[in-house]
Design a protein around this motif. Sequence first.
Motif, mmCIF file in Angstrom:
data_model
loop_
_atom_site.group_PDB
_atom_site.id
_atom_site.type_symbol
_atom_site.label_atom_id
_atom_site.label_comp_id
_atom_site.label_asym_id
_atom_site.label_seq_id
_atom_site.Cartn_x
_atom_site.Cartn_y
_atom_site.Cartn_z
ATOM 1 N N ILE A 197 -41.540 54.934 24.101
ATOM 2 C CA ILE A 197 -41.809 55.842 25.215
ATOM 3 C C ILE A 197 -43.192 55.533 25.782
ATOM 4 O O ILE A 197 -44.171 55.436 25.045
ATOM 5 N N ILE A 198 -43.280 55.375 27.094
ATOM 6 C CA ILE A 198 -44.562 55.093 27.732
ATOM 7 C C ILE A 198 -45.033 56.226 28.644
ATOM 8 O O ILE A 198 -46.176 56.222 29.078
ATOM 9 N N ASP A 199 -44.185 57.183 28.940
ATOM 10 C CA ASP A 199 -44.601 58.304 29.770
ATOM 11 C C ASP A 199 -43.589 59.427 29.622
ATOM 12 O O ASP A 199 -42.439 59.198 29.232
ATOM 13 N N GLU A 209 -53.636 66.723 30.230
ATOM 14 C CA GLU A 209 -53.469 65.363 30.730
ATOM 15 C C GLU A 209 -54.233 64.353 29.879
ATOM 16 O O GLU A 209 -53.778 63.228 29.675
ATOM 17 N N ARG A 210 -55.371 64.739 29.351
ATOM 18 C CA ARG A 210 -56.189 63.826 28.547
ATOM 19 C C ARG A 210 -55.462 63.407 27.274
ATOM 20 O O ARG A 210 -55.622 62.268 26.828
ATOM 21 N N PHE A 211 -54.649 64.307 26.710
ATOM 22 C CA PHE A 211 -53.898 63.938 25.513
ATOM 23 C C PHE A 211 -52.798 62.943 25.860
ATOM 24 O O PHE A 211 -52.574 61.974 25.135
ATOM 25 N N ARG A 212 -52.117 63.172 26.971
ATOM 26 C CA ARG A 212 -51.057 62.253 27.362
ATOM 27 C C ARG A 212 -51.610 60.866 27.635
ATOM 28 O O ARG A 212 -51.029 59.862 27.241
ATOM 29 N N ARG A 213 -52.763 60.807 28.286
ATOM 30 C CA ARG A 213 -53.368 59.513 28.599
ATOM 31 C C ARG A 213 -53.823 58.801 27.336
ATOM 32 O O ARG A 213 -53.792 57.576 27.264
ATOM 33 N N SER A 214 -54.263 59.563 26.319
ATOM 34 C CA SER A 214 -54.732 58.937 25.085
ATOM 35 C C SER A 214 -53.583 58.551 24.174
ATOM 36 O O SER A 214 -53.676 57.580 23.425
ATOM 37 N N ALA A 215 -52.481 59.304 24.236
ATOM 38 C CA ALA A 215 -51.357 59.030 23.347
ATOM 39 C C ALA A 215 -50.430 57.952 23.895
ATOM 40 O O ALA A 215 -49.821 57.202 23.125
ATOM 41 N N LEU A 216 -50.299 57.878 25.216
ATOM 42 C CA LEU A 216 -49.390 56.919 25.847
ATOM 43 C C LEU A 216 -50.170 56.012 26.780
ATOM 44 O O LEU A 216 -50.911 56.492 27.637
ATOM 45 N N ARG A 217 -49.989 54.738 26.602
ATOM 46 C CA ARG A 217 -50.671 53.764 27.449
ATOM 47 C C ARG A 217 -49.658 52.890 28.166
ATOM 48 O O ARG A 217 -48.613 52.551 27.612
ATOM 49 N N TRP A 218 -50.001 52.528 29.405
ATOM 50 C CA TRP A 218 -49.132 51.636 30.154
ATOM 51 C C TRP A 218 -49.149 50.261 29.494
ATOM 52 O O TRP A 218 -50.202 49.767 29.093
#
Length: 324
Positions: free
Chosen positions: A268-270, A190-199
């Motif tokens: 892509i945002i999520d 999850e930490r990678f997804r949060r760092s790679a994609l931001r709202w």
Amino acid sequence: MPRQTEREQAAEALFHAYMASLISESETCLDNPPSDSEDDTDTDSLASSSDSDSDEALEPMSGFYLDQLSTLYSRRYLADRSNTISKSTEDLTLLLQDWKISRPEIFRSYVRVSPSCFDAILAAIEDDPIFHNNSQNQQDPIDRQLAVTLHRLGHYGNAASTLKVALWAGVGYGTVRLYTNRVMVAVCRERFRRSALRWPDDATKEKAKQWVEEASCPAWRHGWLMVDGTLVPLFQRPGFYGNTWFDRKHNYSMNVQTKLISTPDLRIIDYGVGLPGSQHDATAWAETRIPQEHDLLLDENEWVWADSAYPLEKWCQAPYKKQV
């Protein structure tokens, strides 16, 4: 059923032969017990006959099979290992230290990402605990592990085999799998997804809404998000619960849910990954961020565009699907 190696097949065959011989010898002993008259035989004749019998006595077959099993398990490989294959890490070093700086187009042809994207991925995963341990044998540098993994993922067929990748990178076959597993563990966190994609911020959202309004109508300007599912084919049937990955298109695949900002660049945002291709889009959609946090991410009058496979909600509008 998993495929057995030649060593496992040989061990199983020897074990069955050993058990069959042991049963046969036990039945022979029961059918031919020693006679009482042998106890009255003269001692000298026993001594002379024992010498002649010892020469003619044969080792029981069960003992032979047991010795073969012992020999088989005492060796790591069934056949003698051939000479080692000459390998070199020069190509991998050249890629990371020269082509990455002087020839980015060549670098991208190998790892399928630009040097700046490679550095961004590296920065996002380098602190992951999967790359750090307390062993005296230190891991290889993370950039080398990432380069080998991206090279493998960016090719298909024989070019993506561990043999070809290992020969190119100058590492062992098992090392290629180890690199890939480590990188994928870090990427799936999850930490990678949060760092790679931001709202997106308010300015980006307003730009998207303006584009929607110009391309459609003012009433639709708040529908600035789109979602859809993508079936990513797998190269073979997974070993565990393989049938669950079989999708409606008769392929083994993974269901990937992606959400895009409705702007010309379609950023892509999520995303959501992990569910098999047999899962319905609505089920995979429920595991992503917007269905779980829509009240925090979306304003009261904002919604996501989806197709008829998705549940109709105030914040999720499906064209051609009537509100009941």
